[in-house]
Design a protein around this motif. Structure first.
Motif, PDB file in Angstrom:
ATOM      1  N   TYR A 195       0.780  -1.286  -0.058  1.00 56.15           N
ATOM      2  CA  TYR A 195       0.083  -0.095   0.167  1.00 56.15           C
ATOM      3  C   TYR A 195       0.841   1.161  -0.072  1.00 56.15           C
ATOM      4  O   TYR A 195       0.590   2.256  -0.527  1.00 56.15           O
ATOM      5  N   THR A 196       1.960   1.286   0.683  1.00 57.42           N
ATOM      6  CA  THR A 196       2.807   2.557   1.097  1.00 57.42           C
ATOM      7  C   THR A 196       3.994   2.333   1.697  1.00 57.42           C
ATOM      8  O   THR A 196       4.320   1.029   2.063  1.00 57.42           O
ATOM      9  N   PRO A 197       5.094   2.946   1.382  1.00 57.97           N
ATOM     10  CA  PRO A 197       6.384   2.731   1.938  1.00 57.97           C
ATOM     11  C   PRO A 197       6.465   3.017   3.179  1.00 57.97           C
ATOM     12  O   PRO A 197       5.490   3.777   3.856  1.00 57.97           O
ATOM     13  N   VAL A 198       7.515   2.722   4.135  1.00 55.07           N
ATOM     14  CA  VAL A 198       7.853   2.981   5.371  1.00 55.07           C
ATOM     15  C   VAL A 198       8.763   4.001   5.460  1.00 55.07           C
ATOM     16  O   VAL A 198       9.848   3.842   4.958  1.00 55.07           O
ATOM     17  N   ARG A 199       8.680   5.368   5.822  1.00 51.92           N
ATOM     18  CA  ARG A 199       9.378   6.508   5.919  1.00 51.92           C
ATOM     19  C   ARG A 199       9.842   6.707   7.557  1.00 51.92           C
ATOM     20  O   ARG A 199       9.146   7.655   8.123  1.00 51.92           O
ATOM     21  N   PRO A 200      10.996   6.212   7.838  1.00 50.50           N
ATOM     22  CA  PRO A 200      11.370   6.252   9.509  1.00 50.50           C
ATOM     23  C   PRO A 200      12.288   7.674   9.428  1.00 50.50           C
ATOM     24  O   PRO A 200      13.187   7.680   8.541  1.00 50.50           O
ATOM     25  N   ASP A 201      12.268   8.242  10.539  1.00 48.21           N
ATOM     26  CA  ASP A 201      13.165   9.196  10.508  1.00 48.21           C
ATOM     27  C   ASP A 201      13.663   9.352  12.178  1.00 48.21           C
ATOM     28  O   ASP A 201      12.973   8.859  12.931  1.00 48.21           O
ATOM     29  N   VAL A 202      14.861   9.990  12.239  1.00 46.96           N
ATOM     30  CA  VAL A 202      15.258  10.300  13.602  1.00 46.96           C
ATOM     31  C   VAL A 202      14.329  11.018  14.493  1.00 46.96           C
ATOM     32  O   VAL A 202      13.658  11.653  13.773  1.00 46.96           O
ATOM     33  N   VAL A 203      14.100  10.822  15.740  1.00 47.08           N
ATOM     34  CA  VAL A 203      12.998  11.492  16.562  1.00 47.08           C
ATOM     35  C   VAL A 203      13.602  12.948  16.579  1.00 47.08           C
ATOM     36  O   VAL A 203      14.722  13.323  16.839  1.00 47.08           O
ATOM     37  N   VAL A 204      12.683  13.754  16.201  1.00 50.13           N
ATOM     38  CA  VAL A 204      12.855  15.344  16.178  1.00 50.13           C
ATOM     39  C   VAL A 204      12.090  15.731  17.415  1.00 50.13           C
ATOM     40  O   VAL A 204      10.625  15.574  17.332  1.00 50.13           O
ATOM     41  N   ALA A 205      12.797  16.597  18.121  1.00 52.87           N
ATOM     42  CA  ALA A 205      12.000  17.131  19.489  1.00 52.87           C
ATOM     43  C   ALA A 205      10.796  17.567  18.920  1.00 52.87           C
ATOM     44  O   ALA A 205      10.573  18.702  18.138  1.00 52.87           O
ATOM     45  N   GLY A 206       9.474  17.462  19.596  1.00 53.72           N
ATOM     46  CA  GLY A 206       8.321  18.252  19.308  1.00 53.72           C
ATOM     47  C   GLY A 206       7.346  17.512  18.468  1.00 53.72           C
ATOM     48  O   GLY A 206       6.375  17.858  18.334  1.00 53.72           O
ATOM     49  N   ARG A 207       7.762  16.796  17.548  1.00 54.39           N
ATOM     50  CA  ARG A 207       6.943  16.021  16.731  1.00 54.39           C
ATOM     51  C   ARG A 207       6.359  14.698  17.367  1.00 54.39           C
ATOM     52  O   ARG A 207       7.074  14.051  18.068  1.00 54.39           O
ATOM     53  N   PRO A 208       5.088  14.997  17.487  1.00 55.72           N
ATOM     54  CA  PRO A 208       4.554  13.663  18.227  1.00 55.72           C
ATOM     55  C   PRO A 208       4.741  12.257  17.540  1.00 55.72           C
ATOM     56  O   PRO A 208       4.913  12.221  16.517  1.00 55.72           O
ATOM     57  N   PRO A 209       4.817  11.242  18.531  1.00 56.77           N
ATOM     58  CA  PRO A 209       5.179   9.840  17.981  1.00 56.77           C
ATOM     59  C   PRO A 209       3.923   9.252  17.324  1.00 56.77           C
ATOM     60  O   PRO A 209       2.877   9.588  17.668  1.00 56.77           O
ATOM     61  N   HIS A 210       4.475   8.501  16.300  1.00 57.98           N
ATOM     62  CA  HIS A 210       3.337   7.953  15.650  1.00 57.98           C
ATOM     63  C   HIS A 210       3.059   6.288  16.350  1.00 57.98           C
ATOM     64  O   HIS A 210       3.720   5.856  16.635  1.00 57.98           O
ATOM     65  N   PRO A 211       1.550   6.183  16.439  1.00 61.12           N
ATOM     66  CA  PRO A 211       1.199   4.780  17.080  1.00 61.12           C
ATOM     67  C   PRO A 211       2.072   3.653  16.408  1.00 61.12           C
ATOM     68  O   PRO A 211       2.245   2.737  17.098  1.00 61.12           O
ATOM     69  N   GLU A 212       2.246   3.445  15.198  1.00 60.07           N
ATOM     70  CA  GLU A 212       2.629   2.675  14.428  1.00 60.07           C
ATOM     71  C   GLU A 212       3.982   2.335  14.847  1.00 60.07           C
ATOM     72  O   GLU A 212       4.417   1.206  14.724  1.00 60.07           O
ATOM     73  N   ARG A 213       4.777   3.209  15.657  1.00 59.34           N
ATOM     74  CA  ARG A 213       6.030   3.102  16.106  1.00 59.34           C
ATOM     75  C   ARG A 213       6.257   1.775  16.897  1.00 59.34           C
ATOM     76  O   ARG A 213       7.303   1.135  16.978  1.00 59.34           O
ATOM     77  N   ASP A 214       5.229   1.819  17.710  1.00 57.64           N
ATOM     78  CA  ASP A 214       4.981   0.789  18.729  1.00 57.64           C
ATOM     79  C   ASP A 214       5.195  -0.808  18.126  1.00 57.64           C
ATOM     80  O   ASP A 214       5.706  -1.881  18.579  1.00 57.64           O
ATOM     81  N   ALA A 215       5.037  -0.664  16.704  1.00 58.03           N
ATOM     82  CA  ALA A 215       4.954  -2.256  16.009  1.00 58.03           C
ATOM     83  C   ALA A 215       6.488  -2.629  15.586  1.00 58.03           C
ATOM     84  O   ALA A 215       6.515  -3.684  14.922  1.00 58.03           O
ATOM     85  N   TYR A 216       7.386  -1.800  16.143  1.00 55.51           N
ATOM     86  CA  TYR A 216       8.846  -2.057  15.595  1.00 55.51           C
ATOM     87  C   TYR A 216       9.544  -2.247  16.874  1.00 55.51           C
ATOM     88  O   TYR A 216      10.425  -1.610  17.213  1.00 55.51           O
ATOM     89  N   PRO A 217       9.193  -3.094  17.881  1.00 57.75           N
ATOM     90  CA  PRO A 217       9.907  -3.413  19.157  1.00 57.75           C
ATOM     91  C   PRO A 217      11.437  -3.655  18.960  1.00 57.75           C
ATOM     92  O   PRO A 217      11.821  -4.340  17.711  1.00 57.75           O
ATOM     93  N   GLY A 218      12.134  -3.273  19.733  1.00 57.19           N
ATOM     94  CA  GLY A 218      13.579  -3.753  19.636  1.00 57.19           C
ATOM     95  C   GLY A 218      14.387  -2.638  18.787  1.00 57.19           C
ATOM     96  O   GLY A 218      15.568  -2.366  18.914  1.00 57.19           O
ATOM     97  N   THR A 219      13.722  -1.462  18.099  1.00 55.21           N
ATOM     98  CA  THR A 219      14.367  -0.483  17.285  1.00 55.21           C
ATOM     99  C   THR A 219      14.625   0.890  18.221  1.00 55.21           C
ATOM    100  O   THR A 219      13.637   0.751  19.248  1.00 55.21           O
ATOM    101  N   ASP A 220      15.388   1.453  17.538  1.00 51.06           N
ATOM    102  CA  ASP A 220      15.489   2.862  18.360  1.00 51.06           C
ATOM    103  C   ASP A 220      14.411   3.682  18.365  1.00 51.06           C
ATOM    104  O   ASP A 220      13.747   3.725  17.008  1.00 51.06           O
ATOM    105  N   PRO A 221      13.838   4.562  19.001  1.00 55.43           N
ATOM    106  CA  PRO A 221      12.792   5.392  18.827  1.00 55.43           C
ATOM    107  C   PRO A 221      12.976   6.032  17.615  1.00 55.43           C
ATOM    108  O   PRO A 221      13.796   6.529  17.373  1.00 55.43           O
TER     109      PRO A 221
END
Ligand code: PNW
Length: 457
Positions: free
Chosen positions: A294-320
């Protein structure tokens, strides 16, 4: 299996999303019945109790598939209809239903492709530990045998699992799908047991039918291209690739979990979980690999102030990290990028030497104006046109992709989104279950006609 001489086309559905009839003919309870009944799990608070009522309207649905002129209809079998307790007692009335579905398709010249697990685990198996228990993959192989014994003479293409990533990671880590747990480590354990279930079911079907008997067994994965936004996110992208793609492909292609994956998912190095013979059983257990894109996954390093995306929890063991979703997007908020489909086909072909089938691709659209029985969904037409072209590009490059299946025939129960997001070629009025083909339906029928006439010219 399609022979690859041309791209074969189809459309797909899944049992819990369309059937309804949840109390009919002795069907047992599934984890999605239980999960959807819990407040706050499904956006509109609704469930699959009625859905599209396809349990009673399958003949009309088969007419709709035939009207498209497609080669294939991909549907799934509800485990609790066949084995209400998950194992043991067989409910023949449940098997009778799928028997009718298969015959309705064949009578109309459509080839059936069956998926054994599209997420409706029998609740009694969940109560006994679900995909965290080693008994579940064993029960899955027994269930596969029961279904094959009834339908194997007419169904030649079998998928064990649909999107085990969703079952494991959305179900056990993010908690947004059934059974709604939020334990990262559990998701990795579930992933291994799902693969073991695939392997044991595949072995069972092959021993009963063999490919000589026309029994091709594969697995459908929602693989994705991982596209880091910045160079700092490259290592992160590799971690995400491990959880999303390699955890499934590596054991199939190489009979091993790689070191990078084991750093993200140390559970997969636990000898109590991954026992002698497991990886050997999974190795080479798929005759083909299905890809849902359906769509690509575009991860980026956490930028202060940007709200976390709920799907992030679906990648346990990775860096935030953050998931960035650029425009344009479909109505479900997923970025539209057809080049991602060519990329994922190319990348998967480099990782595993098996025929590929695109088993789902489609778009949720919001611009569906109904006037005088017409549903205009031009955005869907553009989406499908561009993604079909992306498959043609992969084929022209020599990637062995043999099929393209549109998600989905009918507007249906879209899991955690309830009925608020519609992917159908056919609109459903959920007050009276009236089916109205959309503009995309007529468009797809035209594409099928054009493609087959260009072959006979
Ligand atoms: C897939 N996510 O589900 C399924 O195979 C279909 O049953 C479903 O209707 C289709 O894609 C559209 O969503 C997914 O949140 C559901 O990342 C959710 C996600 C991914 C796939």
């Amino acid at each position: 299996m399609p022979d690859g001489s041309r791209l074969e086309l189809g459309t797909a559905t899944a049992s819990y999303q369309i059937e309804g009839g949840v109390a009919d003919d002795g069907r047992g309870v599934s984890i999605w019945d239980t999960f959807a009944a819990r407040p706050g799990t499904v956006r509109d608070g609704r469930d699959g109790t009625v859905a599209c009522d396809s349990y009673h309207r399958y003949a009309e649905d088969a007419d709709l598939v035939a009207g498209l002129g497609l080669d294939w209809y991909r549907f799934s079998i509800a485990w609790p209809r066949v084995l209400p307790e998950g194992s043991g007692r067989v409910e023949t009335r449940g098997l009778d239903y799928y028997d009718r579905v298969v015959d309705a398709l064949l009578e109309r010249g459509v080839k059936p492709a069956a998926t054994l697990y599209h997420w409706d685990l029998p609740q009694p198996l969940e109560d006994a530990g679900g995909w965290l228990a080693r008994e579940t993959p064993a029960a899955f192989a027994d269930y596969a045998e029961v279904v094959y014994a009834r339908l194997g003479d007419r169904v030649g293409l079998w998928a064990t699992h649909n999107e085990p990533w969703c079952a494991a990671y959305l179900g056990y880590a993010a908690g947004v799908h059934a059974p709604g747990r939020r334990e990262g480590g559990a998701a990795h354990r579930a992933a291994h047991h799902l693969m073991l279930g695939h392997a044991w079911a595949s072995e069972r079907l092959h021993s009963l039918g063999g490919s000589a008997g026309g029994c091709d067994v594969g697995i459908v994965l929602n693989l994705a291209p991982i596209r880091p936004g910045r160079s700092e996110a490259v290592e992160l992208a590799d971690q995400i690739d491990a959880v999303r793609n390699r955890v499934w492909l590596d054991p199939l292609a190489q009979g091993a979990y790689d070191d990078g994956l084991l750093r993200v998912a140390p559970e997969l190095a636990d000898p109590g979980l991954v026992r002698p013979g497991d990886l050997e059983a999974i190795h080479d257990s798929a005759d083909w690999v299905g890809i849902n894109y359906y769509t690509p996954v575009r991860p980026d390093v956490v930028v202060a102030g940007r709200p976390p995306h709920p799907e992030r929890d679906a990648y346990p063991g990775t860096d935030p990290f953050d998931l960035v979703v650029p425009e344009p997007r479909t109505a479900i908020g997923w970025e539209i990028d057809a080049t991602g489909l060519t990329d994922v086909l190319r990348e998967t072909a480099a990782r595993i030497d098996r025929p590929l089938l695109v088993m789902e691709n489609g778009a949720a659209c919001s611009d569906e104006v109904i006037a005088e029985g017409r549903v205009a969904d031009d955005d869907r037409i553009i989406y499908l046109r561009d993604h079909l072209a992306a498959v043609d590009v992969a084929r022209a490059e020599g990637v062995d992709v043999r099929g393209y299946v549109v998600w989905t025939l009918l507007d249906n129960f879209e899991w955690a989104e309830g009925y608020t997001k519609t992917f159908g070629l056919v609109h459903i009025d959920h007050t009276d279950q009236r089916r109205t083909p959309k503009a995309s339906y007529a468009w797809l029928a035209g594409v099928v006609r054009e493609r087959s006439s260009s072959l006979t010219e």
